[in-house]
Design a protein around this motif. Structure first.
Motif, PDB file in Angstrom:
ATOM      1  N   THR A 171       1.051  -1.178  -0.066  1.00 52.34           N
ATOM      2  CA  THR A 171       0.122   0.118   0.101  1.00 52.34           C
ATOM      3  C   THR A 171       1.090   1.225   0.180  1.00 52.34           C
ATOM      4  N   VAL A 172       0.600   2.131  -1.035  1.00 50.36           N
ATOM      5  CA  VAL A 172       1.726   3.262  -1.195  1.00 50.36           C
ATOM      6  C   VAL A 172       1.175   4.593  -0.413  1.00 50.36           C
ATOM      7  N   ASP A 173       1.971   5.018   0.552  1.00 51.54           N
ATOM      8  CA  ASP A 173       1.631   6.400   1.048  1.00 51.54           C
ATOM      9  C   ASP A 173       2.275   7.350   0.193  1.00 51.54           C
ATOM     10  N   ASP A 174       1.460   7.984  -0.683  1.00 49.15           N
ATOM     11  CA  ASP A 174       1.843   8.739  -1.851  1.00 49.15           C
ATOM     12  C   ASP A 174       2.025  10.086  -1.486  1.00 49.15           C
ATOM     13  N   HIS A 175       3.240  10.467  -1.505  1.00 47.21           N
ATOM     14  CA  HIS A 175       3.245  12.006  -1.120  1.00 47.21           C
ATOM     15  C   HIS A 175       3.737  12.812  -2.289  1.00 47.21           C
ATOM     16  N   TRP A 176       2.860  13.919  -2.816  1.00 47.51           N
ATOM     17  CA  TRP A 176       3.069  14.645  -4.050  1.00 47.51           C
ATOM     18  C   TRP A 176       3.994  15.837  -3.739  1.00 47.51           C
ATOM     19  N   LEU A 177       5.095  16.132  -4.440  1.00 48.65           N
ATOM     20  CA  LEU A 177       5.787  17.153  -4.304  1.00 48.65           C
ATOM     21  C   LEU A 177       5.364  18.078  -5.535  1.00 48.65           C
ATOM     22  N   LYS A 178       4.570  19.099  -4.931  1.00 49.51           N
ATOM     23  CA  LYS A 178       3.679  20.023  -6.339  1.00 49.51           C
ATOM     24  C   LYS A 178       4.274  20.958  -6.699  1.00 49.51           C
ATOM     25  N   THR A 179       5.653  21.455  -6.095  1.00 48.72           N
ATOM     26  CA  THR A 179       6.275  22.703  -6.870  1.00 48.72           C
ATOM     27  C   THR A 179       7.658  22.362  -6.585  1.00 48.72           C
ATOM     28  N   SER A 180       8.337  23.135  -7.610  1.00 49.20           N
ATOM     29  CA  SER A 180      10.059  22.976  -7.382  1.00 49.20           C
ATOM     30  C   SER A 180      10.368  23.218  -6.035  1.00 49.20           C
ATOM     31  N   GLU A 181       9.898  24.197  -5.391  1.00 53.79           N
ATOM     32  CA  GLU A 181      10.301  24.605  -3.935  1.00 53.79           C
ATOM     33  C   GLU A 181      10.117  23.633  -2.851  1.00 53.79           C
ATOM     34  N   GLU A 182       8.993  22.844  -3.119  1.00 52.53           N
ATOM     35  CA  GLU A 182       8.613  21.713  -2.518  1.00 52.53           C
ATOM     36  C   GLU A 182       9.609  20.439  -2.474  1.00 52.53           C
ATOM     37  N   THR A 183       9.851  20.318  -3.976  1.00 51.51           N
ATOM     38  CA  THR A 183      10.887  19.206  -4.411  1.00 51.51           C
ATOM     39  C   THR A 183      12.415  19.442  -3.819  1.00 51.51           C
ATOM     40  N   LYS A 184      12.863  20.579  -4.043  1.00 55.25           N
ATOM     41  CA  LYS A 184      14.097  21.174  -3.327  1.00 55.25           C
ATOM     42  C   LYS A 184      14.191  21.002  -1.883  1.00 55.25           C
ATOM     43  N   ALA A 185      13.194  21.537  -1.129  1.00 53.60           N
ATOM     44  CA  ALA A 185      12.923  21.277   0.146  1.00 53.60           C
ATOM     45  C   ALA A 185      13.282  19.923   0.651  1.00 53.60           C
ATOM     46  N   PHE A 186      12.550  19.096  -0.063  1.00 56.30           N
ATOM     47  CA  PHE A 186      12.535  17.632   0.222  1.00 56.30           C
ATOM     48  C   PHE A 186      14.022  17.191   0.141  1.00 56.30           C
ATOM     49  N   GLN A 187      14.620  17.455  -1.018  1.00 60.10           N
ATOM     50  CA  GLN A 187      15.935  16.920  -1.203  1.00 60.10           C
ATOM     51  C   GLN A 187      16.904  17.232  -0.190  1.00 60.10           C
ATOM     52  N   ARG A 188      16.880  18.662   0.006  1.00 57.27           N
ATOM     53  CA  ARG A 188      17.857  19.052   1.056  1.00 57.27           C
ATOM     54  C   ARG A 188      17.572  18.372   2.580  1.00 57.27           C
ATOM     55  N   ALA A 189      16.269  18.118   2.929  1.00 60.43           N
ATOM     56  CA  ALA A 189      15.903  17.638   4.223  1.00 60.43           C
ATOM     57  C   ALA A 189      16.503  16.199   4.318  1.00 60.43           C
ATOM     58  N   GLU A 190      16.287  15.379   3.036  1.00 56.82           N
ATOM     59  CA  GLU A 190      16.658  14.034   3.149  1.00 56.82           C
ATOM     60  C   GLU A 190      18.217  13.596   2.357  1.00 56.82           C
ATOM     61  N   HIS A 191      18.943  14.859   2.216  1.00 55.81           N
ATOM     62  CA  HIS A 191      20.202  14.664   1.714  1.00 55.81           C
ATOM     63  C   HIS A 191      20.074  13.653   0.165  1.00 55.81           C
ATOM     64  N   VAL A 192      19.242  14.046  -0.753  1.00 61.82           N
ATOM     65  CA  VAL A 192      19.175  13.140  -1.933  1.00 61.82           C
ATOM     66  C   VAL A 192      19.103  14.335  -2.967  1.00 61.82           C
ATOM     67  N   GLU A 193      19.583  13.939  -4.174  1.00 66.84           N
ATOM     68  CA  GLU A 193      19.713  14.986  -5.271  1.00 66.84           C
ATOM     69  C   GLU A 193      18.503  14.467  -6.284  1.00 66.84           C
ATOM     70  N   THR A 194      18.014  13.555  -6.302  1.00 67.95           N
ATOM     71  CA  THR A 194      16.830  13.200  -7.133  1.00 67.95           C
ATOM     72  C   THR A 194      15.359  12.769  -6.520  1.00 67.95           C
ATOM     73  N   THR A 195      14.476  12.538  -7.209  1.00 69.84           N
ATOM     74  CA  THR A 195      13.203  12.342  -6.924  1.00 69.84           C
ATOM     75  C   THR A 195      12.719  11.405  -8.142  1.00 69.84           C
ATOM     76  N   PRO A 196      11.696  10.332  -7.812  1.00 62.62           N
ATOM     77  CA  PRO A 196      11.214   9.748  -6.674  1.00 62.62           C
ATOM     78  C   PRO A 196      12.103   9.265  -5.712  1.00 62.62           C
ATOM     79  N   GLN A 197      11.828   9.031  -4.518  1.00 60.31           N
ATOM     80  CA  GLN A 197      12.453   8.529  -3.360  1.00 60.31           C
ATOM     81  C   GLN A 197      11.398   7.510  -2.489  1.00 60.31           C
ATOM     82  N   ILE A 198      11.833   6.257  -2.272  1.00 58.02           N
ATOM     83  CA  ILE A 198      10.898   5.366  -1.766  1.00 58.02           C
ATOM     84  C   ILE A 198      11.556   4.834  -0.479  1.00 58.02           C
ATOM     85  N   TYR A 199      10.488   4.863   0.751  1.00 60.29           N
ATOM     86  CA  TYR A 199      11.076   4.319   1.938  1.00 60.29           C
ATOM     87  C   TYR A 199      10.137   3.229   2.349  1.00 60.29           C
TER      88      TYR A 199
END
Length: 254
Positions: free
Chosen positions: A40-68
């Motif tokens: 069952t997928v807990d699907d989180h949408w990154l709806k803007t470039s700002e959200e995407t960059k914030a997520f990447q900074r917080a998780e120390h990743v350079e790309t999306t998608p990211q799966i946990y």
């Protein structure tokens, strides 16, 4: 940011870009792959470039998608495939898949043409159509990017090395011969073209692979392929030569 998953219920967290003008295709693939494996997928949408960059900074990743999964980061789509034991092709990895696909489809098309034209599947003409259709498809692959094809072709073709323009003319000749052979017309034009390019190709491949022992990529399915130059390339040229000899002979005998 809540990333933990319910391992008992096979729940995974997916963070992917879903924007007004862009929906990440790898995110869609990752979601489908997880669901195929019963998650069952807990699907989180990154709806803007700002959200995407914030997520990447917080998780120390350079790309999306990211799966946990189980609270641990698996990574992106390719990492997820590896996690499930699926093969992920490395850059530059050799593969015969393009050749297999082309010849399989060409054979099915030849059967379809034979059934439509004669009401019978397997005839001598079916084999002729198969070779001719394969020549056309291979020619189309080359014509998609003649510049890339010519660059790869120049690595081993003996005539093209002496006359570079031949590398650009080759795919047009292959398609012309194939079309005429499908129609069964102007064989006196198609046969010499196929015999010439098949003979030069066979000699060139044999020398490069079996005499010089060079490891090269074949330009047979276009300039961007990872098909190794070798037995299949030699066989392709030999079949083209055989077809060029057979068709005039059949017409003369019959």
């Amino acid at each position: 940011m809540a990333l933990a998953s319910d391992s008992g219920g096979k729940t995974a967290s997916l963070y992917r870009m879903v924007m007004d003008k862009h929906v990440c295709p790898y995110g869609l693939k990752a979601k489908a792959l997880l669901e195929r494996h019963g998650f069952t997928v807990d699907d989180h949408w990154l709806k803007t470039s700002e959200e995407t960059k914030a997520f990447q900074r917080a998780e120390h990743v350079e790309t999306t998608p990211q799966i946990y999964i189980d609270g641990e980061r698996v990574g992106g789509y390719d990492d997820l495939r590896e996690h499930f034991g699926e093969h992920v092709a490395e850059k530059g990895e050799t593969s015969y898949r393009p050749v297999i696909a082309i010849f399989a489809v060409a054979f099915l098309m030849a059967l379809a043409v034979a059934w439509s034209a004669t009401g019978t599947l397997l005839t001598v003409r079916t084999i002729e159509w198969f070779v001719a259709i394969a020549m056309c498809i291979l020619g189309i692959q080359k014509l998609q990017d003649v510049e890339s094809f010519s660059t790869m072709f120049l690595n081993y073709d003996l005539l093209a090395r002496r006359w570079v323009r031949y590398a650009y003319l080759y795919p047009f000749g292959e398609v012309l011969a194939g079309v005429l052979m499908i129609a069964g017309v102007l064989v006196w034009v198609a046969a010499p073209i196929a015999l010439f390019i098949g003979t030069v190709g066979a000699v060139s491949v044999f020398k490069a692979v079996y005499v010089d022992r060079r490891e090269l990529k074949c330009a047979c399915v276009g300039g961007g392929s990872n098909v190794p130059l070798g037995f299949i390339s030699l066989t392709e040229n030999l079949i083209m030569m055989a077809m060029a000899i057979w068709m005039p002979l059949r017409m003369w005998l019959g």
